[in-house]
Design an enzyme around this catalytic site. Structure first.
Site, PDB file in Angstrom:
ATOM      1  NE  ARG A 134      -8.492   0.416   4.294  1.00 49.00           N
ATOM      2  CZ  ARG A 134      -8.017   1.799   4.259  1.00 49.00           C
ATOM      3  NH1 ARG A 134      -8.044   2.316   5.460  1.00 49.00           N
ATOM      4  NH2 ARG A 134      -7.719   2.535   3.265  1.00 49.00           N
TER       5      ARG A 134
ATOM      6  NE  ARG B 175      -3.639  -1.408   3.600  1.00 53.52           N
ATOM      7  CZ  ARG B 175      -4.709  -1.367   3.423  1.00 53.52           C
ATOM      8  NH1 ARG B 175      -5.530  -2.403   3.679  1.00 53.52           N
ATOM      9  NH2 ARG B 175      -5.061  -0.662   2.339  1.00 53.52           N
TER      10      ARG B 175
ATOM     11  NE  ARG C  78      -2.106   6.043   0.717  1.00 53.10           N
ATOM     12  CZ  ARG C  78      -2.308   5.253   1.667  1.00 53.10           C
ATOM     13  NH1 ARG C  78      -2.129   5.697   2.939  1.00 53.10           N
ATOM     14  NH2 ARG C  78      -2.081   3.928   1.627  1.00 53.10           N
ATOM     15  CD1 TRP C  79       7.081   7.390  -1.659  1.00 46.40           C
ATOM     16  CD2 TRP C  79       7.014   7.016  -3.767  1.00 46.40           C
ATOM     17  NE1 TRP C  79       8.373   7.308  -2.143  1.00 46.40           N
ATOM     18  CE2 TRP C  79       8.365   7.329  -3.423  1.00 46.40           C
ATOM     19  CE3 TRP C  79       6.529   7.103  -5.008  1.00 46.40           C
ATOM     20  CZ2 TRP C  79       9.376   7.196  -4.451  1.00 46.40           C
ATOM     21  CZ3 TRP C  79       7.452   7.105  -6.068  1.00 46.40           C
ATOM     22  CH2 TRP C  79       8.915   7.245  -5.840  1.00 46.40           C
TER      23      TRP C  79
ATOM     24  CG  LEU D 252       9.523 -17.285  -1.893  1.00 50.28           C
ATOM     25  CD1 LEU D 252      10.125 -16.549  -0.641  1.00 50.28           C
ATOM     26  CD2 LEU D 252       9.017 -16.384  -2.936  1.00 50.28           C
TER      27      LEU D 252
ATOM     28  CG  ASP E 254      -1.947   0.879   1.143  1.00 52.45           C
ATOM     29  OD1 ASP E 254      -2.375   1.401  -0.033  1.00 52.45           O
ATOM     30  OD2 ASP E 254      -2.684   1.315   2.252  1.00 52.45           O
ATOM     31  N   GLY E 255       0.324   2.380  -0.561  1.00 53.99           N
ATOM     32  CA  GLY E 255       0.896   3.579  -0.621  1.00 53.99           C
ATOM     33  C   GLY E 255       1.656   4.157  -1.758  1.00 53.99           C
ATOM     34  CG  ASN E 256       2.534   1.394  -5.111  1.00 52.20           C
ATOM     35  OD1 ASN E 256       3.599   1.428  -4.366  1.00 52.20           O
ATOM     36  ND2 ASN E 256       1.940   0.427  -5.578  1.00 52.20           N
TER      37      ASN E 256
ATOM     38  CG  HIS F 107       0.644   1.446  -9.484  1.00 51.59           C
ATOM     39  ND1 HIS F 107       0.284   1.202  -8.264  1.00 51.59           N
ATOM     40  CD2 HIS F 107      -0.228   2.372  -9.759  1.00 51.59           C
ATOM     41  CE1 HIS F 107      -0.730   1.221  -8.030  1.00 51.59           C
ATOM     42  NE2 HIS F 107      -1.219   2.323  -8.828  1.00 51.59           N
TER      43      HIS F 107
ATOM     44  CB  THR G 206     -12.438  -8.572  -6.583  1.00 51.27           C
ATOM     45  OG1 THR G 206     -12.702  -8.104  -5.233  1.00 51.27           O
ATOM     46  CG2 THR G 206     -12.057  -9.768  -6.899  1.00 51.27           C
ATOM     47  CD  GLU G 207     -13.115  -5.739  -3.286  1.00 49.27           C
ATOM     48  OE1 GLU G 207     -13.946  -6.666  -3.512  1.00 49.27           O
ATOM     49  OE2 GLU G 207     -12.138  -6.099  -3.039  1.00 49.27           O
TER      50      GLU G 207
END
Length: 273
Positions: free
Chosen positions: A218, A212, A48-49, A155, A44-46, A61, A90-91
Site C-alpha cells: 500500500r 516500499r 517488526r524487524w 542528489l 517500512d518494517g523497522n 529505527h 501525519t498519521e
C-alpha cells in the site's frame, strides 16, 4: 521481489558508523537500462524487524540509519537525481508516545551527525511536510541541514517529515482558494499545472519509482499527486536490512518495465505479458 543476503560491506552492528560513500563500494555499480530520475522510499518494517529479534521497536529505527545512508550512496552511484524518504507521516502521531518521542529526538541527532557526510557527497537536504505539531527541535535541525547543503546538486534528499499526501493536496487547494478570493487567480486558471505549482516542493518532478520495504503493499498516503504514473515495487526486505544492493535490484527491474503513461501501441501478435 524477495531479498538476498546483505553484502559484505554492510556493517549494521553499528548503525552510526561511517558509510562507504559513492564510488567506494567493493563491487562495481551495475549498468542499468534506464535510471529513474525520482525514487520515493517507504522505509517500512523497522518495528517488526526489531520485535522479531526481541528488541523494542525503537531499535529498528536506530538500525535504519545505516540503511538510509547506504541507500543514498547507492542512489548517487546509480545516477538517481531525487530521493524522497517517508520519515514520519501525519498519521504516525497515533503511535505510542514513547515511540513518537524517540523519533522526534532521534531525527535531529541523525541530521546533526550525518549532514557533514551528506554535504561531502553533494547531497542537498530538503524538507517536505507540515510545521504544525512538529517539534521545534526537528524543524530547527531540518532547516539547519537545508541551509548547510543548499548549494549541492548531486542528489536532492527529500525528507518527508510530518507529511501526508492528502494534507499536501488540501494545503495546495487552500492556497489556491485564497488566491482566487483575493483576485490573484481566476477559477478558470486552475489546471493540473497550476495546482502542481502549489505543492510543497513544486520544482521536484513526479516520482518515477516508488519502493516500499517489508512486504506491505500500500502507499499509505504518500505523495499521492506525485505518484500518478510511478512504477511501484514492494520488496520483502525490512528496512534495516535494505541497502544499495537492494536498491540496485529495484533499479534493474525498473529499467525493464514499459512505461506508457496512458498510451498504448497496437500489436496484435505480441505475446501476452
Amino acid at each position: 521481489m524477495t531479498s538476498a543476503q546483505a553484502p559484505v560491506d554492510r556493517a549494521p552492528s553499528d548503525p552510526t558508523a561511517p558509510v562507504l560513500g559513492p564510488g567506494q563500494w567493493s563491487q562495481p555499480v551495475p549498468v542499468f537500462d534506464r535510471v529513474p530520475r525520482h525514487v520515493a522510499l517507504v522505509m517500512d518494517g523497522n518495528g517488526r524487524w526489531a520485535n522479531a529479534r526481541g528488541l523494542n521497536r525503537t531499535a529498528g529505527h536506530h538500525a535504519g540509519e545505516y540503511s538510509l545512508m547506504d541507500t543514498i550512496a547507492g542512489a548517487i552511484d546509480a545516477g538517481v537525481r531525487y530521493l524522497s524518504v517517508y520519515t514520519f507521516s501525519t498519521e504516525n502521531w497515533k503511535r505510542s508516545p514513547a515511540e513518537v518521542r524517540f523519533i522526534m529526538n532521534y531525527a535531529p541527532d541523525v541530521l546533526t551527525r550525518r549532514t557533514g557526510q551528506l554535504d561531502e557527497w553533494g547531497v542537498r537536504v530538503r524538507w517536505s511536510g507540515r510545521r504544525p505539531k512538529l517539534w521545534k527541535s526537528v524543524i530547527h535541525a531540518l532547516e539547519k541541514a537545508e541551509r548547510a547543503t543548499e548549494s549541492n546538486r548531486t542528489l536532492d534528499l527529500i525528507l518527508c517529515v510530518n507529511y501526508g499526501g492528502r494534507a499536501e493536496i488540501v494545503d495546495a487547494a487552500r492556497t489556491i482558494a485564497m488566491e482566487i478570493a483575493d483576485g490573484t487567480m481566476k477559477p478558470a486558471g486552475v489546471t493540473e499545472r497550476t495546482f502542481a505549482r502549489h505543492l510543497y516542493l513544486p520544482d521536484v518532478p513526479d516520482v518515477d519509482l516508488m519502493i516500499r520495504t517489508s512486504g506491505e503493499q500500500r502507499i499509505s498516503n504518500y505523495l499521492l499527486w506525485q505518484l500518478a504514473y510511478a512504477e511501484m515495487m514492494f520488496v520483502d526486505t525490512p528496512w534495516p536490512q535494505f541497502d544499495r544492493s537492494e536498491l540496485w535490484k529495484c533499479l534493474a527491474s525498473y529499467g525493464k518495465r514499459d512505461r506508457r503513461f496512458g498510451g498504448a501501441v497496437n500489436s496484435p501478435h505480441a505475446p501476452l505479458r
